[in-house]
Scaffold this active site. Structure first.
Site, PDB file in Angstrom:
ATOM      1  N   THR A  69      34.152 -15.909 102.370  1.00 53.58           N
ATOM      2  CA  THR A  69      33.511 -15.976 101.050  1.00 53.58           C
ATOM      3  C   THR A  69      33.975 -17.235 100.325  1.00 53.58           C
ATOM      4  O   THR A  69      33.160 -18.005  99.795  1.00 53.58           O
ATOM      5  CB  THR A  69      33.856 -14.714 100.214  1.00 53.58           C
ATOM      6  OG1 THR A  69      33.308 -13.583 100.893  1.00 53.58           O
ATOM      7  CG2 THR A  69      33.283 -14.800  98.822  1.00 53.58           C
TER       8      THR A  69
ATOM      9  N   ASN B 158      24.635 -10.624 109.943  1.00 57.99           N
ATOM     10  CA  ASN B 158      25.626  -9.545 109.947  1.00 57.99           C
ATOM     11  C   ASN B 158      25.018  -8.149 109.956  1.00 57.99           C
ATOM     12  O   ASN B 158      25.687  -7.187 110.298  1.00 57.99           O
ATOM     13  CB  ASN B 158      26.562  -9.682 108.742  1.00 57.99           C
ATOM     14  CG  ASN B 158      25.824  -9.857 107.438  1.00 57.99           C
ATOM     15  OD1 ASN B 158      24.997 -10.764 107.301  1.00 57.99           O
ATOM     16  ND2 ASN B 158      26.095  -9.006 106.468  1.00 57.99           N
TER      17      ASN B 158
ATOM     18  N   GLN C  64      29.862 -14.051 112.024  1.00 61.48           N
ATOM     19  CA  GLN C  64      29.531 -12.984 112.987  1.00 61.48           C
ATOM     20  C   GLN C  64      29.225 -13.536 114.371  1.00 61.48           C
ATOM     21  O   GLN C  64      28.919 -12.771 115.282  1.00 61.48           O
ATOM     22  CB  GLN C  64      28.336 -12.163 112.461  1.00 61.48           C
ATOM     23  CG  GLN C  64      28.580 -11.466 111.141  1.00 61.48           C
ATOM     24  CD  GLN C  64      29.550 -10.281 111.240  1.00 61.48           C
ATOM     25  OE1 GLN C  64      29.945  -9.859 112.330  1.00 61.48           O
ATOM     26  NE2 GLN C  64      29.951  -9.745 110.095  1.00 61.48           N
TER      27      GLN C  64
ATOM     28  N   SER D 119      35.914 -16.358 109.483  1.00 63.18           N
ATOM     29  CA  SER D 119      36.772 -15.367 108.839  1.00 63.18           C
ATOM     30  C   SER D 119      37.610 -14.645 109.892  1.00 63.18           C
ATOM     31  O   SER D 119      37.098 -14.307 110.964  1.00 63.18           O
ATOM     32  CB  SER D 119      35.868 -14.355 108.120  1.00 63.18           C
ATOM     33  OG  SER D 119      36.635 -13.321 107.579  1.00 63.18           O
ATOM     34  N   ALA D 120      38.882 -14.370 109.582  1.00 63.74           N
ATOM     35  CA  ALA D 120      39.766 -13.766 110.588  1.00 63.74           C
ATOM     36  C   ALA D 120      39.474 -12.284 110.833  1.00 63.74           C
ATOM     37  O   ALA D 120      39.527 -11.815 111.967  1.00 63.74           O
ATOM     38  CB  ALA D 120      41.233 -13.928 110.154  1.00 63.74           C
ATOM     39  N   HIS D 121      39.157 -11.546 109.756  1.00 63.12           N
ATOM     40  CA  HIS D 121      39.115 -10.089 109.948  1.00 63.12           C
ATOM     41  C   HIS D 121      37.877  -9.591 110.683  1.00 63.12           C
ATOM     42  O   HIS D 121      37.767  -8.412 111.001  1.00 63.12           O
ATOM     43  CB  HIS D 121      39.298  -9.349 108.612  1.00 63.12           C
ATOM     44  CG  HIS D 121      38.138  -9.395 107.682  1.00 63.12           C
ATOM     45  ND1 HIS D 121      37.439  -8.263 107.323  1.00 63.12           N
ATOM     46  CD2 HIS D 121      37.557 -10.409 107.024  1.00 63.12           C
ATOM     47  CE1 HIS D 121      36.478  -8.602 106.472  1.00 63.12           C
ATOM     48  NE2 HIS D 121      36.539  -9.899 106.268  1.00 63.12           N
TER      49      HIS D 121
ATOM     50  N   THR E  59      49.950 -22.591  97.773  1.00 64.03           N
ATOM     51  CA  THR E  59      50.814 -22.465  98.949  1.00 64.03           C
ATOM     52  C   THR E  59      50.060 -21.792 100.091  1.00 64.03           C
ATOM     53  O   THR E  59      49.407 -20.773  99.880  1.00 64.03           O
ATOM     54  CB  THR E  59      52.073 -21.635  98.587  1.00 64.03           C
ATOM     55  OG1 THR E  59      52.727 -22.313  97.518  1.00 64.03           O
ATOM     56  CG2 THR E  59      53.016 -21.488  99.763  1.00 64.03           C
TER      57      THR E  59
ATOM     58  N   CYS F 132      28.817  -2.688 101.362  1.00 63.33           N
ATOM     59  CA  CYS F 132      28.968  -3.447 100.125  1.00 63.33           C
ATOM     60  C   CYS F 132      30.202  -2.995  99.378  1.00 63.33           C
ATOM     61  O   CYS F 132      30.659  -1.882  99.518  1.00 63.33           O
ATOM     62  CB  CYS F 132      27.712  -3.410  99.282  1.00 63.33           C
ATOM     63  SG  CYS F 132      26.934  -1.831  99.253  1.00 63.33           S
TER      64      CYS F 132
HETATM   65  N1  PLP Z   1      29.421 -14.138 106.070  1.00 62.55           N
HETATM   66  C1  PLP Z   1      29.094 -13.099 106.865  1.00 62.55           C
HETATM   67  C2  PLP Z   1      27.941 -13.240 107.806  1.00 62.55           C
HETATM   68  C3  PLP Z   1      29.816 -11.905 106.794  1.00 62.55           C
HETATM   69  O1  PLP Z   1      29.487 -10.887 107.580  1.00 62.55           O
HETATM   70  C4  PLP Z   1      30.897 -11.817 105.882  1.00 62.55           C
HETATM   71  C5  PLP Z   1      31.653 -10.552 105.721  1.00 62.55           C
HETATM   72  O2  PLP Z   1      31.115  -9.551 105.306  1.00 62.55           O
HETATM   73  C6  PLP Z   1      31.207 -12.930 105.088  1.00 62.55           C
HETATM   74  C7  PLP Z   1      30.444 -14.072 105.209  1.00 62.55           C
HETATM   75  C8  PLP Z   1      32.361 -12.906 104.117  1.00 62.55           C
HETATM   76  O3  PLP Z   1      33.578 -12.943 104.835  1.00 62.55           O
HETATM   77  P1  PLP Z   1      34.989 -12.583 104.154  1.00 62.55           P
HETATM   78  O4  PLP Z   1      35.088 -11.100 104.175  1.00 62.55           O
HETATM   79  O5  PLP Z   1      36.008 -13.251 105.018  1.00 62.55           O
HETATM   80  O6  PLP Z   1      34.985 -13.152 102.782  1.00 62.55           O
END
Ligand code: PLP
Length: 382
Positions: free
Chosen positions: A71, A150, A178, A198-200, A236, A323
């Site tokens: 994000t 996604n 994704q 994104s890592a998670h 940091t 969401c």
């Molecule tokens: N872009 C896509 C396609 C996503 O699926 C997501 C997560 O829901 C994001 C961006 C945002 O990622 P983050 O949770 O790391 O902010």
């Protein structure tokens, strides 16, 4: 009863390699900007992670900015690109993540929406025509596209779009969140100027991600303060998160060789559903999709009911896009594909990942078919 987790596209459970890297980095216990030996060790860990993450998306290491997630990375690219004077007009596909859509709307630039087909594929023809009549007074065309959606898992024609953007001297931002670990992500091949990850979503920790910048990507900093991240993002560095991201990227890329295995699990799930309920709709079925996402709808079987019934049966899935408020609202992605309210408000997403097994597909099918029969009994055929 063991639970089955089929919500990897929301957050993928942490991989052992990533958890170990986080724990090890936490023990370093120093600030990467400090000049003493402990600080220099922390700096080495950050720079080592930077090189590995950049390598994972074939981007230059000195252009990689660590962020708090995708994000922030998407906001940085869009707001930072506009603030650097690159453009006054953004072209954004209708199916982008809210992070991109909201960043675009709040950037101060004009926003135009690129339509998608009924299968959820970005209309590159529309983009080419729009770029052909670009007014140079608007600055360079700035185009934001995701590589994999996604909600539907549909793979987007980003390489083709990239060629058109380059020919128009434009800038391309790619949301690869994704796609990473599911299909190859290569900054040079895509012709992207910015890539967000994104890592998670790949088995790393939440709250860390990165924006990869090509050499020529205009960017003004958005977070002001110290000179970290080569002056592009103050604050940091999140050393443990960054180490976890690098470990997750490497493990996810190794898993690319396993994608056929996951594809078979996904096919097993979808054919189980379709065999029991031919009236079920697999969204984006006719388009190229990643192996890990199934978006499913059945008339009369609302998303909220589906998610709750599956949860009670021990299977974790999402309603379309998860969401933040925990509330289910109609999907802007499915609406952009022309789906009516029944589908746009009624689809669920099952998403697989590194620890998914064939038995998970069977558990899903068993629970879903039973719940569907209660909520929307199959019509007897004559
Ligand atoms: N872009 C896509 C396609 C996503 O699926 C997501 C997560 O829901 C994001 C961006 C945002 O990622 P983050 O949770 O790391 O902010």
């Amino acid at each position: 009863m063991n639970r089955v987790y089929l919500d990897h596209a929301a957050t993928s459970p942490i991989r052992r390699e990533a958890a170990d890297a986080v724990a090890e980095a936490l023990r370093l216990g120093a600030n990467a900007s400090s000049v003493h030996a402990e600080g220099r060790r922390a700096r080495m860990a950050v720079e080592d992670a930077r090189a590995r993450v950049a390598d994972g998306v074939n981007a230059p290491a000195d252009g990689l900015v660590f962020t708090s997630g995708a994000t922030e990375a998407l906001n940085l690219a869009i707001h930072g690109g506009v603030a650097a004077g690159a453009t006054q007009r953004l072209l954004v596909s209708a199916i982008e993540h809210d992070a991109t859509l909201q960043a675009a709307r709040t950037s101060g630039a004009e926003v135009e929406v690129i339509p998608v087909t009924a299968e959820g594929v970005t209309d590159v023809g529309w983009l080419e025509q729009r770029l052909a009549r670009w007014d140079a007074a608007d600055g360079r065309p700035f185009v934001a596209l995701m590589l994999v959606n996604n909600e539907t898992g549909v793979i987007q024609p980003v390489e083709e779009a990239g060629r058109a953007v380059r020919a128009a001297n434009g800038l391309l931002l790619v949301d690869a969140v994704q796609a990473l670990g599911k299909i190859p992500v290569d900054m040079a091949a895509l012709g992207a100027n910015y890539i967000a990850i994104s890592a998670h979503k790949i088995g790393g920790p939440a709250g860390v991600g990165a924006l990869a910048l090509a050499e020529d990507a205009p960017l003004a900093r958005r977070v002001h303060g110290g000179g970290q991240e080569r002056g592009r993002r103050a604050g940091t560095e999140n050393l443990s998160g960054i180490a976890g991201l690098a470990a997750a990227v490497e493990a996810a890329l190794c898993d690319l060789s396993e994608i056929d295995r996951l594809s078979a699990v996904r096919d097993r799930l979808e054919s189980g559903v379709k065999t029991a309920r031919p009236d079920a709709l697999i969204v984006g079925d006719g388009a190229p999709r990643v192996a890990t996402i199934t978006c499913l709808a059945l008339e009369g079987f609302g998303a909220e009911t589906q998610v709750m019934a599956m949860d009670l049966a021990g299977v974790a899935v999402s309603a379309g896009a998860a969401c933040s408020s925990g509330k289910v609202r109609a999907s802007h992605v499915l609406a952009a594909m022309g789906a009516g309210p029944e589908i746009a408000g009624g689809a669920i997403r099952a998403s697989l990942g590194w620890n998914s097994r064939p038995e998970d597909a069977d558990r899903f099918v068993d629970a879903w078919v039973k719940a569907a029969e209660r909520a929307a009994p199959a019509r007897a055929t004559a």
